[in-house]
Design an enzyme around this catalytic site. Structure first.
Site, PDB file in Angstrom:
ATOM      1  N   CYS A 262       0.815  -1.233   0.000  1.00  0.00           N
ATOM      2  CA  CYS A 262       0.000   0.000   0.000  1.00  0.00           C
ATOM      3  C   CYS A 262       0.837   1.266   0.000  1.00  0.00           C
ATOM      4  CB  CYS A 262      -0.916   0.030   1.215  1.00  0.00           C
ATOM      5  SG  CYS A 262      -2.277  -1.108   1.041  1.00  0.00           S
TER       6      CYS A 262
HETATM    7  N1  CO8 Z   1     -20.805  -9.265   6.129  1.00  0.00           N
HETATM    8  C1  CO8 Z   1     -21.385  -9.429   7.351  1.00  0.00           C
HETATM    9  N2  CO8 Z   1     -20.689  -9.698   8.466  1.00  0.00           N
HETATM   10  C2  CO8 Z   1     -19.350  -9.810   8.358  1.00  0.00           C
HETATM   11  C3  CO8 Z   1     -18.675  -9.665   7.131  1.00  0.00           C
HETATM   12  C4  CO8 Z   1     -19.470  -9.379   5.992  1.00  0.00           C
HETATM   13  N3  CO8 Z   1     -18.899  -9.223   4.794  1.00  0.00           N
HETATM   14  N4  CO8 Z   1     -17.350  -9.826   7.327  1.00  0.00           N
HETATM   15  C5  CO8 Z   1     -17.175 -10.073   8.620  1.00  0.00           C
HETATM   16  N5  CO8 Z   1     -18.382 -10.096   9.261  1.00  0.00           N
HETATM   17  C6  CO8 Z   1     -18.639 -10.349  10.678  1.00  0.00           C
HETATM   18  C7  CO8 Z   1     -17.486 -11.063  11.333  1.00  0.00           C
HETATM   19  O1  CO8 Z   1     -17.590 -12.460  11.175  1.00  0.00           O
HETATM   20  C8  CO8 Z   1     -17.608 -10.637  12.766  1.00  0.00           C
HETATM   21  O2  CO8 Z   1     -18.594 -11.410  13.388  1.00  0.00           O
HETATM   22  P1  CO8 Z   1     -18.412 -11.851  14.926  1.00  0.00           P
HETATM   23  O3  CO8 Z   1     -18.365 -10.577  15.717  1.00  0.00           O
HETATM   24  O4  CO8 Z   1     -19.628 -12.670  15.179  1.00  0.00           O
HETATM   25  O5  CO8 Z   1     -17.121 -12.595  14.978  1.00  0.00           O
HETATM   26  C9  CO8 Z   1     -18.148  -9.204  12.668  1.00  0.00           C
HETATM   27  O6  CO8 Z   1     -18.729  -9.094  11.366  1.00  0.00           O
HETATM   28  C10 CO8 Z   1     -17.051  -8.186  12.815  1.00  0.00           C
HETATM   29  O7  CO8 Z   1     -15.959  -8.541  11.955  1.00  0.00           O
HETATM   30  P2  CO8 Z   1     -14.572  -7.823  12.011  1.00  0.00           P
HETATM   31  O8  CO8 Z   1     -14.107  -7.701  13.427  1.00  0.00           O
HETATM   32  O9  CO8 Z   1     -13.634  -8.468  11.044  1.00  0.00           O
HETATM   33  O10 CO8 Z   1     -14.989  -6.368  11.440  1.00  0.00           O
HETATM   34  P3  CO8 Z   1     -14.241  -5.011  11.566  1.00  0.00           P
HETATM   35  O11 CO8 Z   1     -15.141  -4.064  12.221  1.00  0.00           O
HETATM   36  O12 CO8 Z   1     -12.845  -5.147  12.102  1.00  0.00           O
HETATM   37  O13 CO8 Z   1     -14.089  -4.569  10.023  1.00  0.00           O
HETATM   38  C11 CO8 Z   1     -12.366  -4.444   8.339  1.00  0.00           C
HETATM   39  C12 CO8 Z   1     -13.317  -5.354   9.124  1.00  0.00           C
HETATM   40  C13 CO8 Z   1     -13.189  -3.504   7.475  1.00  0.00           C
HETATM   41  C14 CO8 Z   1     -11.474  -5.313   7.451  1.00  0.00           C
HETATM   42  C15 CO8 Z   1     -11.500  -3.601   9.314  1.00  0.00           C
HETATM   43  O14 CO8 Z   1     -10.932  -4.433  10.298  1.00  0.00           O
HETATM   44  C16 CO8 Z   1     -10.394  -2.840   8.652  1.00  0.00           C
HETATM   45  O15 CO8 Z   1     -10.598  -2.017   7.772  1.00  0.00           O
HETATM   46  N6  CO8 Z   1      -9.139  -3.056   9.087  1.00  0.00           N
HETATM   47  C17 CO8 Z   1      -7.999  -2.383   8.530  1.00  0.00           C
HETATM   48  C18 CO8 Z   1      -7.623  -3.065   7.316  1.00  0.00           C
HETATM   49  C19 CO8 Z   1      -6.508  -2.367   6.577  1.00  0.00           C
HETATM   50  O16 CO8 Z   1      -6.306  -1.188   6.633  1.00  0.00           O
HETATM   51  N7  CO8 Z   1      -5.808  -3.174   5.860  1.00  0.00           N
HETATM   52  C20 CO8 Z   1      -4.824  -2.701   4.991  1.00  0.00           C
HETATM   53  C21 CO8 Z   1      -4.840  -3.700   3.895  1.00  0.00           C
HETATM   54  S1  CO8 Z   1      -4.385  -3.038   2.430  1.00  0.00           S
HETATM   55  C22 CO8 Z   1      -2.705  -3.269   2.214  1.00  0.00           C
HETATM   56  O17 CO8 Z   1      -1.927  -3.225   3.076  1.00  0.00           O
HETATM   57  C23 CO8 Z   1      -2.294  -3.609   0.861  1.00  0.00           C
HETATM   58  C24 CO8 Z   1      -1.992  -5.042   0.776  1.00  0.00           C
HETATM   59  C25 CO8 Z   1      -1.467  -5.360  -0.548  1.00  0.00           C
HETATM   60  C26 CO8 Z   1      -2.502  -5.076  -1.604  1.00  0.00           C
HETATM   61  C27 CO8 Z   1      -3.246  -6.273  -1.953  1.00  0.00           C
HETATM   62  C28 CO8 Z   1      -4.044  -6.037  -3.189  1.00  0.00           C
HETATM   63  C29 CO8 Z   1      -5.203  -7.028  -3.277  1.00  0.00           C
END
Ligand code: CO8
Length: 375
Positions: free
Chosen positions: A156
């Site tokens: 990123c």
């Molecule tokens: N629909 C409904 N429910 C869902 C879904 C969904 N799609 N997905 C997860 N849930 C559920 C989970 O199972 C969980 O349920 P439970 O509480 O029962 O266990 C609940 O919703 C909450 O899940 P999370 O805790 O996972 O949800 P978050 O509030 O943490 O949100 C995010 C998830 C949006 C992913 C968030 O954690 C986030 O944005 N984190 C930061 C991520 C980030 O910045 N990453 C950077 C990555 S990019 C990068 O570095 C580049 C990599 C290289 C590029 C690759 C190119 C492809």
């Protein structure tokens, strides 16, 4: 030493859009099919049923409403769940080079510079279509540029690290006009069958033209200072690579060979890292929060950006001070902060300062302090 300045930007946006509703419908159809196919194992307790995704969750957790992709037909087909990109003959331009060249041409046109005048091209992106020859060298040829070109990858943060590398070379005199191009085909790397991450990414290409300030003929952004930092973490990882075929299970589409992350940990660990990085960079440059008129942040998650904006400015950002584009583009890896910069900077007046900041896998953080110059 020469002063570098950003004189042009370009954004190539694919023509196809996937809304959250479309994405969720395809995912849920896939999940239903998977559950039916594995009904016996699920009934025996040997497999967990797949859960449905939801558009409400996606918007609430990330702020993402839609994403641009090179191909939506494969992604939305429950029997496929990945994009289809037509194979290119060796004689044809690669996909990354083609979209990168489009963004480069926009940046060159903005600055009134010909491709032949460019003497450095960095293709700075999270993934590269092939190991070699470098995509940057192909772009160099397609633009009729001279000098030299190479690929680099800091996930990123590729674009901001690329800007630092190019700006330093312009300062030192080893290059005069540089393009930092970031074609990101995140759709090919994303695991669309994983509900935790299937909504995260989109495709795009950005380009930034950096010149000696004395060569600039129009409005520009002086690059006052850059700062890059890395700190190892396994929380965003991908185990695909040239060793792939030496590993068992590679033919079965192993999960860890697509994008993997522990999103919660990333969220928690990256926020303090980025906030401290920006604060230290500003302090070292004698830049106060009140001096910054705009923040162009990495585009992964709206809540993360809200937090960082508030931390850096010491108050809630005013409308327009910290523009987000992730609602339309999703996370486009290294291109995100550059799209925000390209689309939300033309109105700035002479002498106003802003900060571009990317963060992500590595972990990596890159920040660039720029100052608007109109005359
Ligand atoms: N629909 C409904 N429910 C869902 C879904 C969904 N799609 N997905 C997860 N849930 C559920 C989970 O199972 C969980 O349920 P439970 O509480 O029962 O266990 C609940 O919703 C909450 O899940 P999370 O805790 O996972 O949800 P978050 O509030 O943490 O949100 C995010 C998830 C949006 C992913 C968030 O954690 C986030 O944005 N984190 C930061 C991520 C980030 O910045 N990453 C950077 C990555 S990019 C990068 O570095 C580049 C990599 C290289 C590029 C690759 C190119 C492809």
């Amino acid at each position: 030493m020469h002063q570098p300045a950003i004189t042009g930007t370009g954004v190539f946006t694919p023509s196809q859009v996937i809304t959250n509703d479309e994405l969720v419908a395809a995912f849920n159809a896939y999940a239903d099919r998977w559950n039916a196919d594995h009904a016996a194992a699920i009934a025996a307790g040997a497999a967990e049923p797949m859960q449905h995704s939801s558009a409400e969750f996606i918007v609430a957790a990330s702020g993402i409403e839609r994403r641009y992709v090179l191909d939506k037909s494969g992604v939305l087909d429950p029997a496929v769940m990945h994009p289809w990109l037509p194979e290119r003959r060796d004689e044809e331009p690669g996909v990354m080079a083609e979209m990168g060249v489009d963004a480069c041409r926009q940046a060159l046109a903005m600055a009134g510079v010909e491709g032949a005048e460019v003497d450095l091209i960095l293709c700075a992106a999270s993934n590269h279509e092939r190991a070699y020859p470098a995509i940057a060298v192909e772009i160099q040829q397609l633009l009729g540029a001279g000098g030299f070109a190479f690929d680099m990858n800091v996930a990123c943060s590729s674009a901001t690290f690329g800007i630092q590398a190019a700006a330093d070379m312009i300062r030192a005199g080893s290059a005069r006009k540089a393009l930092v191009v970031s074609p990101e085909i995140c759709s090919a790397h994303l695991e669309w069958r994983d509900r935790d991450c299937h909504f995260i990414f989109g495709d795009v290409a950005t380009a930034v033209l950096i010149e000696r300030e004395e060569d600039a003929t129009g409005p520009r952004f002086t690059i006052r200072s850059t700062r890059c930092a890395t700190q190892f973490s396994n929380n965003i990882r991908n185990n695909n690579g040239f060793l792939r075929r030496t590993r068992p299970g590679h033919m079965e589409d192993r999960r860890d060979m697509q994008f993997m992350q522990n999103g919660r940990k990333v969220f928690k660990e990256v926020l303090p890292l980025v906030s401290a990085h920006i604060a230290a960079h500003m302090e070292a440059e004698g830049v106060a929060a009140a001096d910054l008129k705009r923040l162009w942040l990495h585009q992964a998650n709206k809540t993360m950006n809200d937090y960082i904006g508030k931390k850096v400015l010491g108050r809630e950002p005013l409308p327009g001070e910290q523009p987000n584009i992730l609602q339309d583009y999703a996370n486009t890896s290294s291109a995100g902060s550059i799209i925000a910069f390209a689309q939300h900077s033309a109105d700035m007046t002479d002498g106003q300062m802003g900060l571009i900041c990317s963060f992500g896998a590595g972990y990596s953080v890159g920040s660039v302090i720029v100052e608007r110059r109109l005359g």
